[in-house]
Design a protein around this motif. Structure first.
Motif, PDB file in Angstrom:
ATOM      1  N   GLY A   1      37.741 102.512  -8.026  1.00  0.00           N
ATOM      2  CA  GLY A   1      38.397 101.854  -9.151  1.00  0.00           C
ATOM      3  C   GLY A   1      38.628 100.374  -8.889  1.00  0.00           C
ATOM      4  O   GLY A   1      38.401  99.531  -9.766  1.00  0.00           O
ATOM      5  N   CYS A   2      39.062 100.046  -7.686  1.00  0.00           N
ATOM      6  CA  CYS A   2      39.265  98.633  -7.341  1.00  0.00           C
ATOM      7  C   CYS A   2      37.950  97.875  -7.299  1.00  0.00           C
ATOM      8  O   CYS A   2      37.889  96.712  -7.704  1.00  0.00           O
ATOM      9  CB  CYS A   2      39.986  98.525  -6.000  1.00  0.00           C
ATOM     10  SG  CYS A   2      41.711  99.000  -6.081  1.00  0.00           S
ATOM     11  N   LEU A   3      36.895  98.513  -6.816  1.00  0.00           N
ATOM     12  CA  LEU A   3      35.582  97.868  -6.827  1.00  0.00           C
ATOM     13  C   LEU A   3      35.103  97.606  -8.247  1.00  0.00           C
ATOM     14  O   LEU A   3      34.518  96.556  -8.526  1.00  0.00           O
ATOM     15  CB  LEU A   3      34.560  98.720  -6.066  1.00  0.00           C
ATOM     16  CG  LEU A   3      34.709  98.742  -4.551  1.00  0.00           C
ATOM     17  CD1 LEU A   3      33.704  99.714  -3.926  1.00  0.00           C
ATOM     18  CD2 LEU A   3      34.518  97.357  -3.980  1.00  0.00           C
ATOM     19  N   CYS A   4      35.348  98.548  -9.141  1.00  0.00           N
ATOM     20  CA  CYS A   4      34.983  98.344 -10.550  1.00  0.00           C
ATOM     21  C   CYS A   4      35.761  97.181 -11.151  1.00  0.00           C
ATOM     22  O   CYS A   4      35.197  96.362 -11.891  1.00  0.00           O
ATOM     23  CB  CYS A   4      35.229  99.609 -11.357  1.00  0.00           C
ATOM     24  SG  CYS A   4      34.016 100.896 -11.102  1.00  0.00           S
ATOM     25  N   LEU A   5      37.050  97.088 -10.838  1.00  0.00           N
ATOM     26  CA  LEU A   5      37.847  95.977 -11.352  1.00  0.00           C
ATOM     27  C   LEU A   5      37.393  94.646 -10.754  1.00  0.00           C
ATOM     28  O   LEU A   5      37.363  93.627 -11.445  1.00  0.00           O
ATOM     29  CB  LEU A   5      39.325  96.211 -11.064  1.00  0.00           C
ATOM     30  CG  LEU A   5      39.990  97.293 -11.899  1.00  0.00           C
ATOM     31  CD1 LEU A   5      41.430  97.499 -11.437  1.00  0.00           C
ATOM     32  CD2 LEU A   5      39.954  96.951 -13.355  1.00  0.00           C
ATOM     33  N   GLY A   6      37.009  94.655  -9.489  1.00  0.00           N
ATOM     34  CA  GLY A   6      36.486  93.441  -8.867  1.00  0.00           C
ATOM     35  C   GLY A   6      35.164  93.009  -9.480  1.00  0.00           C
ATOM     36  O   GLY A   6      34.935  91.813  -9.724  1.00  0.00           O
ATOM     37  N   LEU A   7      34.303  93.976  -9.744  1.00  0.00           N
ATOM     38  CA  LEU A   7      33.029  93.672 -10.395  1.00  0.00           C
ATOM     39  C   LEU A   7      33.257  93.135 -11.798  1.00  0.00           C
ATOM     40  O   LEU A   7      32.574  92.203 -12.240  1.00  0.00           O
ATOM     41  CB  LEU A   7      32.143  94.918 -10.429  1.00  0.00           C
ATOM     42  CG  LEU A   7      30.769  94.759 -11.053  1.00  0.00           C
ATOM     43  CD1 LEU A   7      29.940  93.742 -10.287  1.00  0.00           C
ATOM     44  CD2 LEU A   7      30.067  96.101 -11.091  1.00  0.00           C
ATOM     45  N   ALA A   8      34.223  93.692 -12.506  1.00  0.00           N
ATOM     46  CA  ALA A   8      34.548  93.194 -13.845  1.00  0.00           C
ATOM     47  C   ALA A   8      35.029  91.749 -13.773  1.00  0.00           C
ATOM     48  O   ALA A   8      34.654  90.918 -14.613  1.00  0.00           O
ATOM     49  CB  ALA A   8      35.617  94.077 -14.488  1.00  0.00           C
ATOM     50  N   LEU A   9      35.830  91.434 -12.776  1.00  0.00           N
ATOM     51  CA  LEU A   9      36.306  90.057 -12.615  1.00  0.00           C
ATOM     52  C   LEU A   9      35.144  89.112 -12.323  1.00  0.00           C
ATOM     53  O   LEU A   9      35.044  88.028 -12.902  1.00  0.00           O
ATOM     54  CB  LEU A   9      37.346  89.997 -11.501  1.00  0.00           C
ATOM     55  CG  LEU A   9      37.905  88.611 -11.182  1.00  0.00           C
ATOM     56  CD1 LEU A   9      38.676  88.074 -12.371  1.00  0.00           C
ATOM     57  CD2 LEU A   9      38.762  88.658  -9.952  1.00  0.00           C
TER      58      LEU A   9
END
Length: 91
Positions: free
Chosen positions: A74-82
């Protein structure tokens, strides 16, 4: 005009919009995954505390590892979104 060719032409004309849409998708997926993991952990702790009668019970190792993996994804997905959102500002 074939579908992929039309999609490519749309991307070339609206690169920032496409990247922001992809960032929104990854942001929603990542936040949902983190939220679902937190709710799953709370439910597991509540079930353990109702069985044992105390709130100090620790989750099993497999459950903690699963929660950690889901939170990491989930954190990786949020980082990729950023990153995608920042990249779209360049277009």
């Amino acid at each position: 005009m074939p579908l992929f060719q039309a999609a490519w032409v749309f991307y070339l004309n609206n690169a920032a919009l496409v990247l922001n849409s992809l960032a929104l998708f990854y942001g929603l997926c990542g936040s949902w995954l983190i939220l679902a993991t937190q709710l799953r952990t709370l439910r597991a702790r509540r079930l353990l505390s109702s069985d044992a009668g105390t709130l100090e019970e620790e989750l099993p190792l497999a459950s903690r590892k699963t929660s950690r993996l889901f939170s990491l994804v989930g954190c990786l997905c949020l980082g990729l979104a950023l990153l995608l959102s920042v990249a779209s500002a360049q277009f």
